[in-house]
Design an enzyme around this catalytic site. Structure first.
Site, PDB file in Angstrom:
ATOM      1  CD  GLN A   1       2.452  -5.485  -3.896  1.00 60.06           C
ATOM      2  OE1 GLN A   1       1.954  -4.806  -2.996  1.00 60.06           O
ATOM      3  NE2 GLN A   1       3.716  -5.885  -3.859  1.00 60.06           N
TER       4      GLN A   1
ATOM      5  CE  LYS B   1       4.838  -9.201  -2.252  1.00 66.02           C
ATOM      6  NZ  LYS B   1       6.093  -8.492  -2.174  1.00 66.02           N
TER       7      LYS B   1
ATOM      8  CG  ASP C   1       1.106 -11.526  -9.027  1.00 67.06           C
ATOM      9  OD1 ASP C   1       0.796 -11.602  -7.824  1.00 67.06           O
ATOM     10  OD2 ASP C   1       2.253 -11.219  -9.418  1.00 67.06           O
TER      11      ASP C   1
ATOM     12  CG  HIS D   1       7.023  -9.392  -8.940  1.00 71.14           C
ATOM     13  ND1 HIS D   1       7.720 -10.580  -8.836  1.00 71.14           N
ATOM     14  CD2 HIS D   1       7.487  -8.607  -7.933  1.00 71.14           C
ATOM     15  CE1 HIS D   1       8.557 -10.517  -7.805  1.00 71.14           C
ATOM     16  NE2 HIS D   1       8.439  -9.323  -7.244  1.00 71.14           N
TER      17      HIS D   1
ATOM     18  CB  CYS E   1      11.010  -8.148  -8.951  1.00 71.26           C
ATOM     19  SG  CYS E   1      12.218  -8.680  -7.761  1.00 71.26           S
TER      20      CYS E   1
HETATM   21  N1  PLP Z   1       3.902 -10.459  -7.653  1.00 69.54           N
HETATM   22  C1  PLP Z   1       3.919  -9.213  -7.180  1.00 69.54           C
HETATM   23  C2  PLP Z   1       3.024  -8.175  -7.804  1.00 69.54           C
HETATM   24  C3  PLP Z   1       4.756  -8.886  -6.116  1.00 69.54           C
HETATM   25  O1  PLP Z   1       4.771  -7.625  -5.647  1.00 69.54           O
HETATM   26  C4  PLP Z   1       5.575  -9.889  -5.556  1.00 69.54           C
HETATM   27  C5  PLP Z   1       6.515  -9.573  -4.459  1.00 69.54           C
HETATM   28  O2  PLP Z   1       7.130  -8.521  -4.453  1.00 69.54           O
HETATM   29  C6  PLP Z   1       5.512 -11.191  -6.079  1.00 69.54           C
HETATM   30  C7  PLP Z   1       4.659 -11.429  -7.132  1.00 69.54           C
HETATM   31  C8  PLP Z   1       6.337 -12.297  -5.544  1.00 69.54           C
HETATM   32  O3  PLP Z   1       5.985 -12.656  -4.261  1.00 69.54           O
HETATM   33  P1  PLP Z   1       6.879 -13.688  -3.444  1.00 69.54           P
HETATM   34  O4  PLP Z   1       8.308 -13.238  -3.622  1.00 69.54           O
HETATM   35  O5  PLP Z   1       6.408 -13.563  -2.060  1.00 69.54           O
HETATM   36  O6  PLP Z   1       6.645 -15.021  -4.032  1.00 69.54           O
END
Ligand code: PLP
Length: 406
Positions: free
Chosen positions: A202, A225, A199, A122, A364
């Site tokens: 998810q 999430k 990360d 992401h 993203c």
């Molecule tokens: N990493 C992953 C795999 C995600 O799906 C997301 C959010 O869509 C993020 C990072 C970023 O999360 P946040 O926007 O809540 O900081």
């Protein structure tokens, strides 16, 4: 027992209609809905227990500090860290990864040093590393996913060279649903002396997580999430790494003493938590994690595995639907495009008319879109409250969209 009707009744929004149809909420990958216990906890925190944390000596300040600080323990239990002082509270994964980039990587990395990433990261796990590339000549090394969307842990380990200073990988792709064997990656990276950031945005939603078992150095989560409020999150940081880190944001709370010519920082983890935090959001996150643990993280995972199996069986009858990512180990997250001219945005609009909420776009994940050779996909992402009936509703809506566009 996992009583889906009772669970659905815990989420007030699930009983509403959208466009005259019952809501079928399949956009959990972007953000999950909140159970009433979380909504009530937010109201109670503001209506009965609110004050700023840490600094006060009065009753309400002590109470909100107690409520807020208790969440460090809840997150620690949720991730099985074994030590709640490994948890830095924050607003979500984006902040957590930026803390690592600014506080740990930037002061340590030299021009030519490398960061190994998978192509399915992401942007939150890409752009902070681009800052190091742009500002300090750090090199980003990309590891491709296989044709089925899986990520071979050995390919990641093989990409680690003498100049690699960090491996940064997702535990679960927000686009393909692919689950990554982050434990094997960590073992291989550590054998080469390289720390690993996972990360977990998810991953932590869809499977029980044990950071001690994974052995990683950093593990980031994002509360919205995890059925919690927006603006809440945390990052687990292994004590050795935390000791190497410099503060990123400066301000109140992260200090013990400030004078005109010197500053003494607070002990970690508070050294990395500057300013008034998202008090109520964090309190809500604690309640959300308790809610998930109350249902049982294994039970949630097996419910979602049955949704995945049912969805795959139903999708297999639609030969005009291209499902992106068919890894053996994957969460109930499905990205797809439709044969013919239909743009994912148009498909999503038709689905919305049927009350079905999915996401359309690049999610993203620019490098992954390039790798797949698409500019956008539709994504149906399932959560702990979804049902097989909702999969049938999705399929009906997709068939309608296909009819309209073919
Ligand atoms: N990493 C992953 C795999 C995600 O799906 C997301 C959010 O869509 C993020 C990072 C970023 O999360 P946040 O926007 O809540 O900081």
């Amino acid at each position: 027992m996992y009583d889906i009707d009772t669970i659905r009744a815990d989420f007030p929004i699930l009983s509403r209609e959208v466009n005259g149809k019952p809501l079928t909420y399949l956009d959990n990958g972007a953000s999950a809905q909140k159970p009433k216990v979380v909504i009530d906890a937010i109201t109670r925190a503001y209506a009965e227990e609110y004050s700023n944390v840490h600094r006060g000596l009065h009753f309400l300040s002590n109470l909100s500090t107690e409520r807020y600080e208790a969440v460090r323990g809840t997150i620690s239990k949720f991730l099985n860290t074994g030590d709640e002082n490994t948890i830095v509270l924050n607003s979500g994964t984006t902040e957590g990864i930026n803390l690592v980039a600014y506080g740990w990587a930037m002061p340590r990395f030299q021009p030519g040093d490398e960061i190994v990433l998978s192509v399915m990261e992401h942007h939150a796990n890409i752009v902070p590393w681009h800052f190091l590339r742009e500002r300090q000549g750090v090199v980003l090394k990309w590891v491709d996913v296989a044709a089925d969307g899986s990520l071979d842990p050995q390919a990641v380990i093989d990409a680690i060279g003498p100049k690699t200073k960090l491996v940064a990988v997702t535990q679960c792709s927000n686009v393909l649903g692919t689950i990554v064997d982050v434990k094997s990656i960590t073992q291989g990276a550590h054998a080469k002396g390289v720390p690993v950031l996972v990360d977990g945005s998810q991953g932590a939603v869809h499977m029980p997580v044990d950071v001690q078992d994974i052995g990683c150095d950093f593990y980031a989560i994002t509360g919205h999430k995890l059925y919690g409020p927006t603006g809440s999150g945390a990052i687990y940081i292994r004590p050795e790494r935390m000791a190497e880190m410099q503060p990123f944001l400066g301000g109140g709370d992260m200090i013990r003493e400030v004078s005109k010519d010197r500053v003494i920082y607070n002990d970690p983890p508070m050294k990395f938590e500057a300013g008034t935090p998202g008090i109520v959001q964090i309190i809500g996150l604690g309640v959300a994690l308790d809610y998930m643990m109350g249902l049982g993280l294994d039970n949630i995972a097996s419910h979602e595995a049955s949704l995945r199996a049912y969805a795959e069986q139903r999708f297999s009858g639609l030969n005009w639907l291209n499902i992106q990512g068919q890894a053996a180990d994957k969460a109930a997250i499905f990205s797809f495009t439709m044969e013919g001219a239909a743009h994912p945005h148009d498909i999503s609009t038709i689905l919305d008319k049927r009350g079905v909420a999915v996401r359309a776009g690049h999610h993203c994940a620019g490098p992954l879109m390039d790798h797949l050779g698409v500019t956008a996909t539709c994504r149906a992402s399932f959560g702990l409250y979804n049902t097989t009936d909702e999969i049938d509703t999705l399929i009906d809506a997709l068939e309608l969209a296909h009819e309209l566009f073919s």
